[in-house]
Design an enzyme around this catalytic site. Sequence first.
Site, PDB file in Angstrom:
ATOM      1  CE  LYS A 159      38.707  35.485  37.800  1.00  0.00           C
ATOM      2  NZ  LYS A 159      38.099  34.669  36.736  1.00  0.00           N
TER       3      LYS A 159
ATOM      4  CB  VAL B 250      31.772  44.397  33.290  1.00  0.00           C
ATOM      5  CG1 VAL B 250      31.448  44.536  34.772  1.00  0.00           C
ATOM      6  CG2 VAL B 250      32.174  42.961  32.983  1.00  0.00           C
TER       7      VAL B 250
ATOM      8  N   GLY C 247      30.483  37.159  32.795  1.00  0.00           N
ATOM      9  CA  GLY C 247      29.305  37.686  32.114  1.00  0.00           C
ATOM     10  C   GLY C 247      28.878  39.012  32.721  1.00  0.00           C
TER      11      GLY C 247
ATOM     12  CG  ASP D 222      41.003  34.864  34.879  1.00  0.00           C
ATOM     13  OD1 ASP D 222      40.795  36.082  34.844  1.00  0.00           O
ATOM     14  OD2 ASP D 222      40.179  34.042  35.345  1.00  0.00           O
TER      15      ASP D 222
END
Length: 403
Positions: free
Chosen positions: A203, A15, A301, A199
């Site tokens: 979030k 990232v 991504g 995960d």
Amino acid sequence: MGSVKNIALIGYGVVGRGVAELLEKNAGVIEKRAGGQVRLKYILTARPRAGDVRQELITQNADDIFNDGEISIIAECVNDLEAAYAFCKRALVGGRHYVTSNKNLIATYGPELTELAYRSNVSLMFEASVAGGVPIMRPLYKCLSANRVNGIAGIVNGTTNYILTQMKREGQSFGDALKSAQELGYAETDPSADVQGFDACRKLAILVSVAFGSYVSYEDIATEGITEVTSSDITLAEQLGYSIKLIAMGRLAQGGRIYARVSPLLIPHENMLSMVEGVFNAVNLSTDTAGDLLFYGRGAGAEPTASAVVGDVIDIAAGGRYNDSVWRKGNGSLLPVEENICSLFVRAELSEREKLGKAFSGGVLAEVGGELGFITPEGIESETREKIRASQIKTRSIWRVKE
Ligand code: HSE
């Protein structure tokens, strides 16, 4: 054009590299939108690569950044929670704006860090922490700030959505689908964080805290992953008109409480969330004034995540601020998950048909490959489960159906 904004990047993995590349690729539009040049002055990484194209920006010493009075914004893309926490604290205490892609950081230390940002009169922004390139935090705290949010339901983990899609489309086993998700770079370093729902849970904690204006700790959110979902569950659910998705959901419940849960859920085919396939994410917000809104796009991504990080940097450079007071309030009170009202999907042997029919009138049934899929009528979840137990129905799996 306005003054130059010097920024530092901490973390130079997938990232972080995406952020550096994006700052170069779109430098022209970024300068226009930020009201001045956004200049990457340092890249902090523990493992510099020999011959890196940005060699002259790279440092291994955090003091270079923190002792430089020209650095007003820090963008951080570090996986390690405690390292990110130390950088964030140091930046905020020192009066620097901070942008992070680290959902663990915000879900774990959100109240303390937003308080610090507030006291230092700087911003702490984390658009990239939830659903990667899909803008969802800013719509929540900015664009939709005139609304009351009643509910959130989202697919916020690309790895699990990819796995479920591969199992449905290609008939792949769970293990093979996970392996290809890892090869494609979607999964967390430890993929159990994806497949066990941790995960998505972090979030969701961030989403509900901002949406409902009351901090909810991820540790209090009931979380089930997809490791027990089988190809037979998926096939039978499809036959009945549903897709199985890992859904992170939160809604305002009775008595001002919040209902929050991450679990596999049967989504009717006519609901747009059922059409979200592969690594894509989508979050549906139900609001009192703008109605229902669906945010859809790439949740993982390098490029999508970098898009969110750099968007926050530009916002801050252009004068935008976020250090919201909701995080400084007490813990939101959560409704026990068993009190939820929903239908349950039951997979069982054909021999259980009669018992199911006796226990529940009005259920829906499908038969595939010598097994039954049965959808119970809606009821309080704990009572429906008790009825199944008391009727001695031998189940192979039980999943919730979207209420
Ligand atoms: N492992 C995460 C996912 C990456 O699959 O969605 C983005 O947070």
